[in-house]
Design an enzyme around this catalytic site. Structure first.
Site, PDB file in Angstrom:
ATOM      1  N   CYS A 315       1.264  -1.210   0.076  1.00 61.03           N
ATOM      2  CA  CYS A 315       0.061  -0.235  -0.050  1.00 61.03           C
ATOM      3  C   CYS A 315       0.623   1.257  -0.392  1.00 61.03           C
ATOM      4  O   CYS A 315       0.306   2.461  -0.163  1.00 61.03           O
ATOM      5  CB  CYS A 315      -0.816   0.191   1.336  1.00 61.03           C
ATOM      6  SG  CYS A 315       0.363   0.358   2.870  1.00 61.03           S
ATOM      7  N   CYS A 418       6.624  10.305 -16.555  1.00 56.14           N
ATOM      8  CA  CYS A 418       7.440   9.929 -15.050  1.00 56.14           C
ATOM      9  C   CYS A 418       7.567   8.492 -15.313  1.00 56.14           C
ATOM     10  O   CYS A 418       6.773   8.146 -15.574  1.00 56.14           O
ATOM     11  CB  CYS A 418       7.282  10.420 -13.772  1.00 56.14           C
ATOM     12  SG  CYS A 418       8.346   9.998 -12.632  1.00 56.14           S
ATOM     13  N   GLU A 452       7.737  12.756 -21.297  1.00 57.13           N
ATOM     14  CA  GLU A 452       7.692  13.726 -21.734  1.00 57.13           C
ATOM     15  C   GLU A 452       9.272  14.656 -21.316  1.00 57.13           C
ATOM     16  O   GLU A 452      10.251  13.616 -19.919  1.00 57.13           O
ATOM     17  CB  GLU A 452       7.059  14.213 -20.434  1.00 57.13           C
ATOM     18  CG  GLU A 452       7.515  15.874 -20.582  1.00 57.13           C
ATOM     19  CD  GLU A 452       5.965  15.442 -18.841  1.00 57.13           C
ATOM     20  OE1 GLU A 452       5.904  16.942 -18.220  1.00 57.13           O
ATOM     21  OE2 GLU A 452       4.545  14.738 -19.554  1.00 57.13           O
TER      22      GLU A 452
END
Length: 555
Positions: A315, A418, A452
């Site tokens: 998590c 990313c 990017e």
């Protein structure tokens, strides 16, 4: 005030009246004190006039004067820890002592007007700090350009070098850089039109190939024993011995990269962006791995100041201690990332996580990624992004391998915003799998994609390697006579700009008679074929038939 009260009490009678002698004495004392105060004010006025004139001539003197107003230094160079170390005059000091102090203040004012400018970089040194490497005296620097260091990145001893050796290496590096600059200036500005290497470049390439011949020969028995002894003696307090592991040429390249990174860190430290002892997480406990961090990540200050963080690998919740982590793991019901599983082949799965639906998980993922990425600037605004998380499954759950994010609506058709591969899974082919998966999604969307910018150093290396492999595979399977960059782009979903830059780096693009021609270099294709055969049937490839995904329709 205490002095005047004592004299008043001494001159008073028992009936509360004053004697004439004591009154005359008090008047004489007041007159002498007023004369002294007048002379002091005149001296202060003259000193302030000199200071104002000198500050108009040299603006840096104000900074020096402000620096002198700081607490006085002890003989050791540190700020005094108590008032006992300061020379504080008592209320009963004599007039001679006050005159001596006034003369000293005038001398200091005179010296201040002629004091040379201080170097600002010295203002940031904190001589209380020491290098954390055992046995190091903090002298010297890995770059050879500084007299002191306070971090492991600049410690010569940690890198198994001496301060003098670092200075010698710095001089040789400067000479090589000057030679390289001279060569670059002599080259033509239109070098893209002349893709064939010059004779000098060819000779240099042959020399490098000759230097790299023995890099895979392995260590001899004596060398292995020396390396093991060094590791047992110094453990993690010293860098492992790097001699004889690779060629001298590659080792020198690595040393140059270390020195350049250390110099960049030193510049950031001087600018105040990095301070020794600042709140930076040094290590994280992630699953069964303990990972050293590379960069600063903006975790909350109460966690960042601990230096070590404990993160749930499922998590991604971060905790302060191993006890809290153990209790959390006993209650945590997550065994894989949230979202939809859009790809599965063998033990490898990819989950699509919406930043709007699973905001906390995506924020924790970004904070974790920033520990290993330099250019990442977005941590909390995750709603406009989709995250594709790659995992490797075993009997305990799906372990995080890496991820990439992309905008839901990108006007420039970026297919990656990313991308990160976790350090424990690097150099195993997972980075190339993530890149290939991003282009597979672009093919399904019938778009041409590109990552990017700016890319991180490792990201740029991975993308260049991927583009090279895609182009060589296309060339190997191409049977036509004329190759079109547009056709390559439509079939591979790679942006034409990235294709052209890769062809130029491979020297497969030539300018001839006003046109750019794509050359099919058979030597590179044969080299790529040999690597593919040697690699064999690797499972580190993306199978398009295992993708179960449809492009999202608006968000």
């Amino acid at each position: 005030m205490p002095r005047r009260r004592q004299r008043h009490m001494a001159g008073s009678g028992s009936d509360g009246t004053e004697d004439s002698d004591s009154s005359a004495e008090r008047e004489q004392t007041n007159s002498s004190e007023s004369d002294g105060n007048t002379s002091k004010r005149q001296r202060l006025t003259r000193a302030s006039t000199r200071l104002s004139q000198s500050s108009q001539d040299t603006p840096d003197l104000k900074r020096a004067a402000d620096h002198d107003e700081s607490p006085p230094l002890t003989p050791t160079g540190n700020a005094p820890s108590s008032e006992s170390e300061l020379d504080i005059s008592s209320p009963n000091a004599s007039h001679d002592e006050s005159q001596a102090k006034d003369q000293a203040s005038r001398d200091s004012d005179k010296d201040l007007s002629h004091r040379p400018k201080r170097r600002r970089c010295h203002e940031t040194y904190n001589f209380n700090m020491k290098c954390p490497t055992p046995g190091c005296n903090s002298l010297g620097h890995l770059t050879g350009k500084h007299e002191r260091h306070f971090a492991v990145s600049g410690c010569p001893l940690y890198h198994n070098l001496s301060a003098d050796e670092c200075k010698v290496k710095a001089i040789s590096r400067e000479k090589q850089e000057e030679e390289m600059k001279g060569q670059e200036e002599s080259n033509s500005r239109h070098a893209t039109r002349h893709q064939t290497p010059t004779s000098k470049q060819s000779r240099y390439k042959e020399q490098v190939a000759e230097l790299r011949k023995g890099r895979n020969s392995g260590l001899q028995k004596e060398q292995k024993e020396k390396h093991m002894e060094h590791r047992q003696t110094h453990s993690n307090t010293r860098e492992p011995l790097l001699e004889n592991i690779t060629s001298d040429y590659d080792l020198e390249l690595f040393r140059k990269a270390q020195a350049r990174a250390s110099e960049d860190l030193e510049k950031l430290r001087i600018q105040g962006q990095i301070t020794e002892g600042s709140n930076m997480i040094k290590t994280i406990l992630f699953g069964r791995y303990e990972l050293d961090t590379w960069y600063h990540s903006p975790y909350p200050e109460e966690y960042a100041r601990l230096g070590r963080l404990y993160v749930c690998e499922f998590c991604l919740k971060y905790m302060k201690s191993q006890t809290i982590l153990r209790r959390h793991m006993a209650k945590c019901v997550w065994k894989h990332p949230p979202g939809d599983e859009v790809y599965r082949k063998g033990s490898i799965s990819v989950f699509e996580v919406d930043g709007k639906k699973n905001k906390i998980y995506c924020q924790n993922l970004c904070l974790l990624a920033k520990l290993f990425l330099d250019h990442k600037t977005l941590y909390y605004d995750v709603e406009p992004f989709l995250f594709y998380v790659m995992t490797e499954a075993d009997n305990t759950g799906c372990h995080l391998v890496g991820y990439f994010s992309k905008e839901k609506n990108s006007f420039l058709n970026y297919n990656v915003s990313c991308i990160l591969t976790m350090p424990q899974y690097m150099r195993q082919g997972f980075g190339k799998m993530l890149i290939d998966f991003s282009y597979l999604l672009s093919k399904v969307e019938e778009k041409v994609g590109s990552p990017e910018r700016p890319l991180s150093d490792l990201g740029l290396i991975s993308y260049r390697s991927y583009w090279k492999e895609v182009l060589l595979r296309y060339m190997c399977n191409f049977q036509g006579k004329e190759i079109s960059i547009k056709e390559i782009s439509q079939e591979t979903a790679v942006n034409p700009v990235d294709i052209v830059s890769t062809l130029q780096s491979l020297q497969m693009l030539k300018y001839w008679k006003g046109k750019h021609l794509v050359l099919k270099r058979q030597d590179l294709i044969d080299e790529w074929k040999a690597k593919e055969i040697k690699r064999g049937n690797s499972n580190k490839t993306i199978d398009p038939s295992s993708l179960k995904w449809t492009p999202p329709k608006g968000t």
